[in-house]
Design an enzyme around this catalytic site. Structure first.
Site, PDB file in Angstrom:
ATOM      1  N   GLU A 300       5.030  -5.482   5.862  1.00  0.00           N
ATOM      2  CA  GLU A 300       5.955  -4.350   6.021  1.00  0.00           C
ATOM      3  C   GLU A 300       6.218  -4.156   7.499  1.00  0.00           C
ATOM      4  O   GLU A 300       5.295  -4.005   8.289  1.00  0.00           O
ATOM      5  CB  GLU A 300       5.368  -3.096   5.357  1.00  0.00           C
ATOM      6  CG  GLU A 300       5.400  -3.186   3.836  1.00  0.00           C
ATOM      7  CD  GLU A 300       6.779  -3.564   3.286  1.00  0.00           C
ATOM      8  OE1 GLU A 300       7.782  -2.937   3.678  1.00  0.00           O
ATOM      9  OE2 GLU A 300       6.884  -4.512   2.477  1.00  0.00           O
ATOM     10  N   CYS A 334       8.118   4.422  10.982  1.00  0.00           N
ATOM     11  CA  CYS A 334       9.001   3.302  10.653  1.00  0.00           C
ATOM     12  C   CYS A 334      10.243   3.831   9.960  1.00  0.00           C
ATOM     13  O   CYS A 334      11.314   3.230  10.026  1.00  0.00           O
ATOM     14  CB  CYS A 334       8.277   2.312   9.771  1.00  0.00           C
ATOM     15  SG  CYS A 334       7.541   3.098   8.348  1.00  0.00           S
TER      16      CYS A 334
END
Ligand code: NAD
Length: 531
Positions: A300, A334
């Site tokens: 990720e 993020c």
């Protein structure tokens, strides 16, 4: 086999009810605020302690050390950690392999009950864990609460998911056969988390690994090893067998690389930057001598997340959503909004309201619960300030733009808004990971979606509009792993918003979702002739 409703062994604390997310504290309640101040005072008294590597349950020291510093006051040492290097790779791997022999055969009920036990103790000590985040990564109380609540959610959710997966059925039972599908563990995994959700992501990837029957080598970020050490201590306290999680702070480039390359590493669960993720992907693809599997990578990575504001949107709501998404935890999520793409018909009005909103954000000490605190380290601060200088050339500074030296030695940067940023420019394309918002003018909704999709990332995004038609178009065309409509683009909740991005944002693993544990297992199909 256990089911969610009727677990086999409730004695060790299998939580039987349906999953619900952990409630957040209301700090307007003076009693909650008092308790949080007390937790901060307690943790302050424990700063600067030394922590060891934990290999097969044994404490190990190294000559080299990692010092974790308080970003809001970098002369304050939060914890001193050993620094695992190449010499520690074999001992860590042997301990994990040895533990795998028994842990992989331990019943899923026992593995799940470990997670439930961790949740019970963590819930009791929630504010203390939150206080460690205040010091180690400069989270204010609310952000720290969200991180530890998500950690609790991962404990509760993955434990239930493991029980559910253990009860999986094949879609078809052939006549004369007993057909079954077993989700069995993979082996030893390398768990490599970032510093920005230093408890939730670190714990989430670790818990998903171990509840599925794997054992791990956990290499936390060098910016946040202390919270990881505290979490591993908690796992031990809850009865985790030796060697199931081997705690190894160390440099990514030496220890991390060597663990990824090891022939016995079966999978790598990584969350972090695009650059490191791609590097790991490439390294993992190489077959090392003696390696008999294709390493699985769960990666990720970064984002360049956008909020699109349509001409007919509720501007006040959009301003609020953009401000929270862009500047919560200093823009270091993020999922943070780093691009606001605004229809030209409301552009000036939006900017005027946004400027007023952002200028109200107070920056200061997270221990005092300032709305915004320091960025993670000096290197990050310099990079952010460089991007701001670039932005001043490419666009128009609306507010912010400076380091806040008046707050002392801490790495404080003003919340910064830069308007008139052209599509395709550096500020519009690259992840900054700090409190910097680029505002981009769009000719209309089509143009806005085109700009939003025109990066190599695809993590989160949001659209503010009152048009059903445009909502449907965004659902169909805005190419991100996590899309939000008429709300901010941060704050994914376990179970409700399985999380993971498209394109260079990662392998779309969807943590906190119903498919996540499949990534940590391999399915074995058994067809047995009967009768
Ligand atoms: P990073 O890539 O610098 O580091 C992540 C981890 O990788 C750290 O533990 C680091 O020590 C390790 N590492 C570094 N080099 C390595 C190597 N060669 N081999 C093995 N491991 C290595 O990222 P960061 O600064 O810690 O975190 C910020 C980044 O994480 C941002 O890009 C952010 O978008 C991303 N992120 C993504 C998600 C998501 O779910 N997509 C969530 C949080 C953070």
């Amino acid at each position: 086999m256990a089911t969610l409703e009727a677990p086999v062994r409730p004695r060790s604390g299998l939580h039987t009810g349906p999953f619900t997310t952990e409630p957040f504290f209301d700090f307007r309640n003076e009693e909650n605020a008092r308790r949080m101040r007390a937790a901060i005072a307690k943790v302050r008294g424990q700063l600067g302690r030394e922590y060891d590597l934990i290999l097969g349950g044994k404490r190990v020291k190294t000559a080299d050390k990692i010092k974790s510093l308080n970003p809001a006051s970098p002369s304050e040492v939060v914890g001193i950690h050993q620094k695992a290097g190449k010499d520690q790779v074999e001992p860590a791997m042997s301990a994990a392999l040895k533990a795998f022999e028994s842990w992989s055969r331990t019943s899923v009920e026992e593995r799940a009950s470990l997670l439930f036990h961790v949740a019970d103790l963590l819930r009791q000590r929630k504010m203390e864990f939150m206080a460690w985040l205040v010091f180690e990564v400069s989270k204010n109380w609310g952000e720290a609460d969200a991180d530890i609540s998500e950690t609790l959610d991962f404990c509760e959710f993955y434990a239930r998911e493991a029980l559910r997966l253990a009860n999986a059925k094949t879609p078809v039972q052939l006549p004369g056969e007993r057909d079954s599908l077993l989700y069995i563990p993979l082996g030893v995994g390398a768990v490599i988390p970032p510093w920005n959700f230093p408890c939730a992501i670190m714990a989430g990837m670790t818990l998903a690994s171990i509840v599925s029957g794997n054992t791990v080598i956990l290499k936390p970020s060098s910016d946040s090893p202390t919270i990881a050490a505290k979490f591993v201590e908690l796992l031990e306290e809850c009865g985790m067998p030796e060697g199931v999680v081997n705690f190894c702070p160390g440099a990514g480039a030496s220890f991390g690389d060597a663990v990824v390359a090891h022939p016995k590493t079966r999978f790598i669960a990584f969350t972090g930057s695009r650059e490191v993720g791609l590097h790991i992907n490439k390294a993992a693809a190489e077959q090392a001598p003696g390696q008999i599997w294709i390493k699985r990578t769960i990666l990720e990575m970064g984002g360049k997340d956008a909020i699109v504001v349509d001409a007919d949107a509720d501007i006040a709501a959009a301003v609020e959503g953009v401000a929270q998404s862009a500047f919560g935890f200093q823009g270091q999520k993020c999922s943070a909004c780093s691009r606001a793409i605004i229809d030209e018909r409301i552009y000036d009005k939006f900017l005027e309201q946004l400027k007023a909103r952002v200028e109200k954000i107070k920056v200061g000490d997270p221990a005092e619960n300032a709305p915004m605190a320091a960025v993670i380290n000096e290197g990050a601060m310099k990079t952010i300030l460089d991007y701001i200088e670039q932005g001043k050339k490419d666009g128009r500074l609306i507010t912010g733009g400076e380091r806040m030296k008046e707050l002392g030695e801490g790495y404080f940067v003003q919340p910064t808004v830069i308007a008139d940023i052209p599509p395709k420019s550096k500020l519009e394309q690259e992840e900054i990971f700090g409190p910097v918002l680029a505002v981009i003018k769009a000719r209309g909704f089509d143009h806005a979606l085109q700009i939003a999709n025109d990066t190599e990332f695809g993590l989160t995004g949001a659209v503010y509009t009152n048009s059903r038609d445009k909502i449907e178009r965004a659902i169909a065309e805005f190419h991100v792993g996590n899309l939000y409509i008429n709300r901010k683009c941060t704050g994914a909740m376990v179970g409700a918003h399985p999380f993971g991005g498209f394109n260079m944002s990662g392998t779309d693993s969807k943590s906190g979702g119903p498919d996540y544990l499949c990534l940590f297992t391999q399915a074995k199909s058994v067809g047995e002739k009967i009768g």
